[in-house]
Write an enzyme that holds these catalytic residues in place. Structure first.
Site, short mmCIF file in Angstrom:
data_model
loop_
_atom_site.label_atom_id
_atom_site.label_comp_id
_atom_site.label_asym_id
_atom_site.label_seq_id
_atom_site.Cartn_x
_atom_site.Cartn_y
_atom_site.Cartn_z
N TYR A 285 64.29 77.98 24.70
CA TYR A 285 63.58 77.50 23.52
C TYR A 285 63.73 78.51 22.37
O TYR A 285 63.56 79.71 22.58
CB TYR A 285 62.10 77.27 23.87
CG TYR A 285 61.26 76.96 22.67
CD1 TYR A 285 61.61 75.91 21.81
CD2 TYR A 285 60.13 77.71 22.35
CE1 TYR A 285 60.84 75.63 20.68
CE2 TYR A 285 59.36 77.43 21.23
CZ TYR A 285 59.73 76.39 20.40
OH TYR A 285 58.97 76.12 19.29
N LYS B 116 53.30 70.33 26.47
CA LYS B 116 54.29 69.30 26.79
C LYS B 116 53.78 68.40 27.92
O LYS B 116 52.80 67.71 27.75
CB LYS B 116 55.62 69.99 27.13
CG LYS B 116 56.04 71.05 26.09
CD LYS B 116 56.21 70.43 24.73
CE LYS B 116 56.66 71.31 23.60
NZ LYS B 116 56.15 72.62 23.37
N ASP C 24 60.09 79.70 33.14
CA ASP C 24 59.44 78.77 32.21
C ASP C 24 59.70 77.37 32.78
O ASP C 24 60.82 76.87 32.76
CB ASP C 24 60.06 78.95 30.82
CG ASP C 24 59.41 78.04 29.77
OD1 ASP C 24 58.88 76.98 30.16
OD2 ASP C 24 59.47 78.38 28.58
N ARG D 244 35.78 84.46 25.35
CA ARG D 244 37.15 85.00 25.37
C ARG D 244 37.48 85.46 26.79
O ARG D 244 38.57 85.25 27.29
CB ARG D 244 37.32 86.16 24.37
CG ARG D 244 38.68 86.84 24.50
CD ARG D 244 39.11 87.71 23.32
NE ARG D 244 38.05 88.35 22.61
CZ ARG D 244 37.34 89.41 23.06
NH1 ARG D 244 37.62 89.94 24.23
NH2 ARG D 244 36.38 89.93 22.33
O1 P1T Z 1 54.98 75.31 21.44
P1 P1T Z 1 54.32 76.19 22.46
O2 P1T Z 1 53.24 75.53 23.20
O3 P1T Z 1 53.95 77.53 21.91
O4 P1T Z 1 55.42 76.45 23.59
C1 P1T Z 1 56.60 77.17 23.37
C2 P1T Z 1 57.67 76.72 24.34
C3 P1T Z 1 57.95 77.50 25.44
N1 P1T Z 1 58.88 77.13 26.35
C4 P1T Z 1 59.57 76.00 26.21
C5 P1T Z 1 60.60 75.63 27.22
C6 P1T Z 1 59.33 75.15 25.13
O5 P1T Z 1 60.03 74.01 25.04
C7 P1T Z 1 58.36 75.52 24.16
C8 P1T Z 1 58.08 74.68 22.97
N2 P1T Z 1 59.10 73.78 22.66
C9 P1T Z 1 59.12 72.91 21.61
C10 P1T Z 1 58.16 72.83 20.68
C11 P1T Z 1 60.31 72.02 21.57
O6 P1T Z 1 60.31 71.01 20.86
O7 P1T Z 1 61.29 72.35 22.27
#
Ligand code: P1T
Length: 381
Positions: A99, A196, A171, A47
């Site tokens: 998001y 992503k 972000d 961790r």
């Molecule tokens: O899904 P996660 O890895 O927890 O990430 C969250 C997140 C944070 N910031 C942005 C700009 C994002 O697009 C996302 C996750 N977005 C999607 C799952 C989507 O389809 O837009």
């Protein structure tokens, strides 16, 4: 080291001291032997740190031109860790187009812990100053925004943040470090859903945070270890592998993104295309200034302007897959109002343009002709 070399070698010296493996091994271990309490080879419990995760964290810091990288179990876990820097009474100014899950985390969890949020349009950076007071601690931005592809001027916002001694977080999920380097533009924190483009192959969920400042890094590392939402070794390996082709993929995503945006823009059934590469995009000049290209995300509405029509379109695509998420090698189509942004109340999301007829495309790296052929047939039907 130039960016295209950093993706492959950045922070990767001596990642396998045991055998010299070219790729860092997946250290699938929770713990590490000690000869006497406290005497170990730099790792004591996974961790706190794991060599595969450390290799990835060094790569993340390198490609973002930062100093310290941290990998979390998801993008939201990364945002959660950033927000834990603050305390009740603190105020955060956030872009109002973001998001849906970030909005949900802010309004359904951290608001109850006494943090106050202001959601505002940030296309004109000067508007932010109207919301700053002595309690303001953070400006939260996404650029390009998800899903309306608005562009926020990172340099201009960072000047405001510095003037008022407020942190600026970006972000960077949609652009990635290949297209845009927020820390160089004055941001304090750059965050990603590594799920992503960084991972790039839709096979892992992960988040990342990179900073330059040592004190901030120490606070974030303390939160990462104390709250425990870390990325696992297998996932760290996958994202590290993904980053090695980031520059090639982003170039291709941007080329295909452009082709798709231009095709949709000239299609008689399409009402409006949201893509920062168009000269008439409200912040096109800023996008040109702070990004190398415009990426692979494109949103649009059709002239029918109905939910039914948008849903029919996303059901009818064949090369594109109807799915949540973005940034993988394969093209995805989504309906933000009922999928990724369903957690934002309808009247709030409609203020920013996330109407029921909006469709969002994550343009992959397939052959351009196949992608456009698919969009043509889906629009026809
Ligand atoms: O899904 P996660 O890895 O927890 O990430 C969250 C997140 C944070 N910031 C942005 C700009 C994002 O697009 C996302 C996750 N977005 C999607 C799952 C989507 O389809 O837009």
């Amino acid at each position: 080291m130039k960016f295209n070399t950093k993706t492959i070698h950045g922070g990767q010296e001596n990642t396998d001291p045991a055998y010299g493996a070219v790729m860092p091994p997946i250290y699938q271990t929770s713990t590490y032997s000690q000869t006497t309490p406290g005497a170990h080879k730099g790792f004591e419990y996974s961790r706190s740190a794991n060599p595969t995760r450390t290799a990835l964290e060094n790569s993340l810091a390198s490609i973002e031109n930062g100093k310290y990288g941290l990998a979390f179990g998801s993008g939201l876990a990364a945002i959660d860790a950033i927000l834990k820097l603050f305390k009740p009474g603190d105020e955060i100014i956030s872009t109002n187009d973001l998001y849906g899950g970030s909005y949900r985390l802010f309004t359904s969890i951290f608001k109850d812990f006494g943090i106050k949020f202001h959601f505002i349009g940030m296309e004109n950076a000067n508007d932010i100053e109207n919301y700053i007071n002595e309690n303001t601690k953070l400006i939260w931005t996404e650029t390009p925004t998800n899903p309306m592809m608005n562009i926020i001027d990172i340099e201009a916002v960072s000047k405001i943040a510095k003037k008022h001694k407020i942190l600026l977080a970006v972000d960077n999920t949609f652009a990635t470090a290949y297209l845009q380097q927020p820390l160089d533009l004055g941001a304090d924190i750059v965050m990603h859903s590594a799920t992503k483009y960084l991972g790039g192959h839709s096979d892992v969920v992960m988040g990342s945070v990179v900073v330059k400042d040592e004190e901030l890094a120490e606070k974030l590392y303390f939160i990462q270890n104390a709250s425990g939402a870390i990325a696992g070794p297998m996932d760290s390996f996958l994202v590290l592998r993904g980053i090695k082709t980031l520059h090639l993929r982003m170039k291709r995503h941007s080329e295909n993104g452009r082709a798709v945006a231009e095709f949709l823009n000239s299609h008689p059934k399409v009402e409006k295309v949201y893509w920062p590469g168009f000269e008439d995009h409200p912040n096109h000049e800023i996008a040109k200034k702070q990004m190398k290209d415009f990426g692979g995300m494109v949103s649009f509405t059709t002239k029918e302007n109905s939910m039914k029509d948008a849903v029919k379109f996303v059901e009818n695509v064949k090369v594109f897959t109807l799915a949540e998420s973005l940034g993988g090698v394969e093209s995805l189509a989504g309906h933000p109002a009922s999928m990724t942004h369903a957690s934002i109340p309808k009247e709030e999301r409609e203020k920013t343009g996330v109407v029921d007829s909006l469709i969002r495309l994550s343009v992959g790296i397939e052959d351009e002709e196949d992608l456009i052929g698919d969009l043509k047939q889906a629009l026809r039907s």
